[in-house]
Design a protein around this motif. Structure first.
Motif, short mmCIF file in Angstrom:
data_model
loop_
_atom_site.label_atom_id
_atom_site.label_comp_id
_atom_site.label_asym_id
_atom_site.label_seq_id
_atom_site.Cartn_x
_atom_site.Cartn_y
_atom_site.Cartn_z
N ILE A 1 10.13 -0.98 7.54
CA ILE A 1 11.24 -0.90 6.60
C ILE A 1 12.42 -1.69 7.17
CG2 ILE A 1 12.80 0.65 5.36
CD1 ILE A 1 10.66 2.86 5.79
N GLU A 2 12.88 -2.65 6.40
CA GLU A 2 13.96 -3.54 6.84
C GLU A 2 15.26 -3.13 6.15
OE1 GLU A 2 14.89 -8.35 6.66
OE2 GLU A 2 12.81 -7.62 6.61
N THR A 3 16.27 -2.83 6.93
CA THR A 3 17.53 -2.30 6.41
C THR A 3 18.72 -3.08 6.94
OG1 THR A 3 16.54 -0.07 6.44
CG2 THR A 3 18.92 -0.21 6.14
N ILE A 4 19.60 -3.51 6.03
CA ILE A 4 20.86 -4.13 6.43
C ILE A 4 21.90 -3.02 6.56
CG2 ILE A 4 22.64 -5.81 5.84
CD1 ILE A 4 19.96 -7.09 6.35
N VAL A 5 22.60 -2.98 7.67
CA VAL A 5 23.56 -1.92 7.95
C VAL A 5 24.95 -2.53 8.12
CG1 VAL A 5 24.14 0.01 9.47
CG2 VAL A 5 21.74 -0.65 9.14
N GLY A 6 25.94 -1.92 7.46
CA GLY A 6 27.32 -2.34 7.61
C GLY A 6 28.09 -1.34 8.46
N VAL A 7 28.92 -1.84 9.35
CA VAL A 7 29.68 -0.99 10.27
C VAL A 7 31.14 -1.46 10.27
CG1 VAL A 7 29.87 -0.13 12.64
CG2 VAL A 7 27.63 -0.76 11.72
N VAL A 8 32.06 -0.54 10.04
CA VAL A 8 33.49 -0.89 10.08
C VAL A 8 33.99 -0.83 11.51
CG1 VAL A 8 34.00 -0.29 7.70
CG2 VAL A 8 34.04 1.49 9.44
N PRO A 9 35.18 -1.42 11.81
CA PRO A 9 35.63 -1.52 13.20
C PRO A 9 35.75 -0.20 13.96
CG PRO A 9 36.85 -3.05 11.83
CD PRO A 9 36.02 -2.23 10.89
N ILE B 1 18.42 -1.15 1.91
CA ILE B 1 17.03 -1.43 2.28
C ILE B 1 16.58 -2.66 1.49
CG2 ILE B 1 14.65 -0.56 2.19
CD1 ILE B 1 15.90 2.27 2.54
N VAL B 2 16.21 -3.71 2.20
CA VAL B 2 15.88 -4.97 1.55
C VAL B 2 14.39 -5.25 1.53
CG1 VAL B 2 18.13 -6.01 1.97
CG2 VAL B 2 16.33 -6.23 3.71
N ASP B 3 13.62 -4.51 2.32
CA ASP B 3 12.17 -4.74 2.29
C ASP B 3 11.45 -3.48 2.74
OD1 ASP B 3 9.91 -6.54 1.87
OD2 ASP B 3 9.60 -6.40 4.03
N GLN B 4 10.47 -3.05 1.95
CA GLN B 4 9.63 -1.90 2.29
C GLN B 4 8.39 -1.91 1.41
OE1 GLN B 4 8.91 0.94 0.26
NE2 GLN B 4 10.14 0.28 -1.51
N LYS B 5 7.31 -1.41 1.93
CA LYS B 5 6.07 -1.30 1.18
C LYS B 5 5.49 0.11 1.37
CE LYS B 5 5.04 -6.25 1.57
NZ LYS B 5 6.33 -6.56 2.23
N GLU B 6 6.35 1.10 1.26
CA GLU B 6 5.93 2.47 1.43
C GLU B 6 5.18 2.97 0.19
OE1 GLU B 6 6.95 4.34 4.75
OE2 GLU B 6 6.33 2.24 4.65
#
Length: 237
Positions: A101-109, A118-123
């Motif tokens: 499972i490919e996930t893009i995560v955003g984090v503030v300062p 989640i940009v890619d998954q084949k569950e």
């Protein structure tokens, strides 16, 4: 004997033509597919951070390894390099039940999560795939009567749980109301995979950029953040 040889030759020819056709289709669509994924990833970076428009993203490669991959992250600046930092993004990879499972995560300062995508998954459809499910509040009757509410752009409920959390908050729970990420019913492995990978990546990022008081000790870098695998055939627990 002659008919057997003809059958073998015919099947071989069909297989060769099919292989050539598949290869031609792959070569024709590969660049398009890669470009689509690149654009999807870029859009996801913007989506997971509080955006005022005009952000500039700068990639930083590191020598650190996480889940067998070189760890890299993006710094989001207000306009250009050297300006105010809006936050960071990184990609987390968690070993789910039947896919990575490919996930893009955003984090503030301040070190908290501003959002994930989640940009890619084949569950498994209907189970682990619910990590991308948008929970509709419309009833069937409301839709039939034309009274349904437009839910376009509604974010997936599972992913919304990660907003404003820090590494210490990233744990999977099975009871509504408990502190943590509520697991998807019947898909604990997928839930653990996302949560574990996000936590490991966040700890790694914050140990590099030096945000104090917001991370645990360095992650153990085990695939999927230590999510267990189900041995039984037929689905997740």
């Amino acid at each position: 004997m002659g008919s057997y040889i003809r059958l073998v030759v015919t099947l071989t020819a069909i297989a060769a033509v099919a292989s050539f056709g598949l290869s031609a289709v792959y070569n024709a669509t590969h660049e398009i597919t890669e470009e689509y994924k690149r654009l999807e990833t870029e859009n996801a970076r913007i989506e997971v951070l509080p955006s005022e428009g005009g952000e500039y993203f700068e990639e930083t490669a590191t020598d650190s390894m996480l889940d067998g991959r070189e760890f890299a992250y993006y710094t989001a600046y207000a306009s250009e390099v050297g300006a105010v930092i809006r936050g960071y993004t990184f990609t987390a990879y968690g070993k789910g039940y039947s896919s990575t499972i490919e996930t893009i995560v955003g984090v503030v300062p301040d070190g908290s999560i501003s959002g994930i995508k989640i940009v890619d998954q084949k569950e498994t459809p209907g189970l682990g795939a619910k990590i991308q499910e948008v929970a509709s509040r419309n009833t069937l009757w409301a839709v039939i009567m034309g009274r349904g509410v437009d839910e376009a752009g509604t974010p997936p409920w599972f992913q919304e749980q990660y907003k404003y959390l820090r590494t210490d908050d990233l744990r999977v729970v099975k009871s509504p109301g408990a502190d943590g990420i509520l697991a998807i019913t019947g898909a604990t492995i997928s839930s653990e995979a996302v949560t574990g990978s996000v936590k490991s990546g966040l700890a790694m990022l914050l140990s590099i950029v030096g945000v104090e008081g917001t991370f645990d000790a360095a992650p153990d870098a085990t695939p999927g953040g230590g999510a267990a695998r189900a041995e039984e055939v037929g689905g997740e627990r």
